[in-house]
Design a protein around this motif. Structure first.
Motif, PDB file in Angstrom:
ATOM      1  N   UNK A 211       0.838  -1.205   0.000  1.00  0.00           N
ATOM      2  CA  UNK A 211       0.000   0.000   0.000  1.00  0.00           C
ATOM      3  C   UNK A 211       0.873   1.256   0.000  1.00  0.00           C
ATOM      4  N   UNK A 212       1.976   1.205   0.734  1.00  0.00           N
ATOM      5  CA  UNK A 212       2.870   2.366   0.750  1.00  0.00           C
ATOM      6  C   UNK A 212       3.698   2.455  -0.539  1.00  0.00           C
TER       7      UNK A 212
ATOM      8  N   UNK B 191       1.883   4.038  -3.425  1.00  0.00           N
ATOM      9  CA  UNK B 191       1.738   5.492  -3.291  1.00  0.00           C
ATOM     10  C   UNK B 191       2.989   6.173  -3.838  1.00  0.00           C
TER      11      UNK B 191
ATOM     12  N   UNK C 251       3.514   8.523  -7.252  1.00  0.00           N
ATOM     13  CA  UNK C 251       4.108   9.873  -7.221  1.00  0.00           C
ATOM     14  C   UNK C 251       5.359   9.948  -8.111  1.00  0.00           C
TER      15      UNK C 251
ATOM     16  N   UNK D 119      13.291  14.188  -6.718  1.00  0.00           N
ATOM     17  CA  UNK D 119      12.188  13.643  -5.920  1.00  0.00           C
ATOM     18  C   UNK D 119      12.007  12.149  -6.203  1.00  0.00           C
TER      19      UNK D 119
ATOM     20  N   UNK E 123      12.236   4.497   8.633  1.00  0.00           N
ATOM     21  CA  UNK E 123      12.065   5.842   8.088  1.00  0.00           C
ATOM     22  C   UNK E 123      12.623   6.862   9.074  1.00  0.00           C
ATOM     23  N   UNK E 124      12.983   8.019   8.547  1.00  0.00           N
ATOM     24  CA  UNK E 124      13.394   9.154   9.379  1.00  0.00           C
ATOM     25  C   UNK E 124      14.627   8.869  10.234  1.00  0.00           C
TER      26      UNK E 124
ATOM     27  N   UNK F  50      -3.012   6.322   5.059  1.00  0.00           N
ATOM     28  CA  UNK F  50      -2.718   7.247   3.956  1.00  0.00           C
ATOM     29  C   UNK F  50      -2.671   8.695   4.438  1.00  0.00           C
TER      30      UNK F  50
ATOM     31  N   UNK G 112       0.610   9.698   5.984  1.00  0.00           N
ATOM     32  CA  UNK G 112       1.677   9.872   4.991  1.00  0.00           C
ATOM     33  C   UNK G 112       1.625  11.291   4.436  1.00  0.00           C
ATOM     34  N   UNK G 113       0.416  11.748   4.104  1.00  0.00           N
ATOM     35  CA  UNK G 113       0.288  13.116   3.590  1.00  0.00           C
ATOM     36  C   UNK G 113       0.624  14.146   4.663  1.00  0.00           C
TER      37      UNK G 113
ATOM     38  N   UNK H  67       2.683  13.815   7.095  1.00  0.00           N
ATOM     39  CA  UNK H  67       4.136  13.841   7.288  1.00  0.00           C
ATOM     40  C   UNK H  67       4.800  14.653   6.174  1.00  0.00           C
ATOM     41  N   UNK H  68       4.266  14.498   4.942  1.00  0.00           N
ATOM     42  CA  UNK H  68       4.860  15.236   3.822  1.00  0.00           C
ATOM     43  C   UNK H  68       4.507  16.718   3.886  1.00  0.00           C
TER      44      UNK H  68
ATOM     45  N   UNK I 225      -1.588  17.995  -0.911  1.00  0.00           N
ATOM     46  CA  UNK I 225      -1.707  16.972   0.138  1.00  0.00           C
ATOM     47  C   UNK I 225      -3.028  17.108   0.893  1.00  0.00           C
TER      48      UNK I 225
ATOM     49  N   UNK J  23      -5.571  15.462  -1.112  1.00  0.00           N
ATOM     50  CA  UNK J  23      -5.475  14.002  -0.928  1.00  0.00           C
ATOM     51  C   UNK J  23      -6.216  13.564   0.332  1.00  0.00           C
TER      52      UNK J  23
END
Lengths: 241, 241
Positions: free
Chosen positions: A93-94, A97, A101, A202, A224-225, B94, B97-98, B100-101, B206, B209
């Motif tokens: 799912x991730x 995404x 993008x 990106x 992550x991070x 989801x 995720x947005x 965080x971005x 975002x 989204x």
């Protein structure tokens, strides 16, 4: 896919569904690679028609995202997977995404290729931009390979290569700004180049994200991070040199 | 949260866990709003110290993402939710995720605020950039509200407002390029402004989204990659005027 890889159960239909998800992610990945490849080819050769094809094909990438998401939520609802299978579906799912993008960024490169095709071309035919494009295309390819083979070592190596992409991006950026300052008539062209390299940079970031999900899938660790050295330690259990 | 809203079951512990996820998403959203607000304040007032705080606080946003993701996958593994609860968890995965971005974009605006604080300031004190920032901050706030209230009407309205953000962004972009062409000494400052408005424009995307996930959560319909009129029809069952 070996059964043990996705949880060790023997429900044939369920296995087939997971295998189908995996294959669709790889098909989506193949399409996204083709989109990047065509976008940089169009930019390097001034081929506006090819760039328009890339833009038109982005809806196919979007279609994959919607279809795979739907398939994952159906499997979650029907089979209530746990452990590795659950992690696999969450990683998918991730991943899609980020792939979607990346597709958007390829579309942006294509749009800039159309703008640039109408303008005077520099002597080097944007060789530096094309080289950056090839570098990130390689990252995407290798990230998908790491996903397909569930190879955390490869995932860490791809994530590590993002730093070189960032360096190339910064170098082209500095040069573009220098050109603009020296000759303001080149500003419009330089801005198109800047948007194209920004999109490519990106794509490198999204590839790194995909590698992080591979580590999550295989090791169950969220990397992550954190720094690339910490990621390597979490993934491979060793400190980087 | 009313029990019926998340599936009509009566397992108290499970309800509490879902409620806890929902509250954490809203806390994360509140932090992200604060980050955007401080980033645009820092840019408008030339406050480099405040901008540095924003940059430092991005790790808190990242921490929320990791923690909520972990909580969602534990609930999925333990309770194997179906129907609305499953959609809720997938929408949360989801949404964060947005968020965080969006946090990353606020950090970018803060970085540009630091660059701009060192340079001569225009007479208008970047009032147009700040106005764009306030517009996208409102979008984020209203998208989170739509999520909290599961209000598809509000979600569609927020998504629709993204077009105005894009228009404002394009106007500032054109003006910045005009300034660069007229006076190449302003190129460096104009590029900082361009990166800041680009980040703000992405925050609008975002937010849109997040609104799409609200429609998915409430209506079970995937409204990504379609026009705003199609989204309205899917969400509210009526054609737009």
């Amino acid at each position: 896919m070996e059964k043990t890889r996705l949880g060790g159960h023997y429900l044939e239909k369920y296995d087939e569904e997971l295998e189908s998800v995996r294959n669709r992610v790889l098909s989506m990945g193949g399409l996204v690679e083709e989109q990047i490849s065509n976008a940089i080819l169009a930019l390097g050769s001034g081929d506006a028609k090819l760039a328009e094809e890339v833009m038109a094909n982005d809806m196919k990438v979007n279609g994959f995202e919607v279809a795979i998401d739907e398939q994952c939520s159906q499997i979650l609802a029907r089979h209530q997977p746990a452990a590795t299978d659950l992690r696999f579906l969450l990683a998918v799912i991730k991943t899609i995404t980020d792939l979607e993008r990346i597709g958007d960024q390829a579309e942006r490169v294509a749009r800039m290729a159309i703008h640039l095709a109408e303008k005077d071309r520099p002597k080097n035919q944007y060789a530096d931009v094309v080289a950056l494009g090839e570098r990130v295309l390689k990252m995407v390819h290798e990230a998908l390979d790491a996903f397909a083979r569930m190879d955390v070592g490869a995932a860490v190596a791809v994530a590590r290569s993002d730093a070189a992409v960032d360096n190339d991006y910064e170098a082209i950026m500095r040069q573009s700004i220098t050109f603009m300052m020296e000759d303001p008539r080149t500003i419009s062209r330089a801005m198109d180049v800047i948007w194209a390299i920004r999109a490519l940079e990106r794509i490198g970031d999204h590839s790194r994200n995909m590698c992080e999900y591979v580590v999550y899938l295989v090791k169950g660790k969220d990397v992550r991070h954190i720094s690339i050295d910490q990621m390597e330690e979490a993934a491979l259990g060793k400190r980087a040199e």
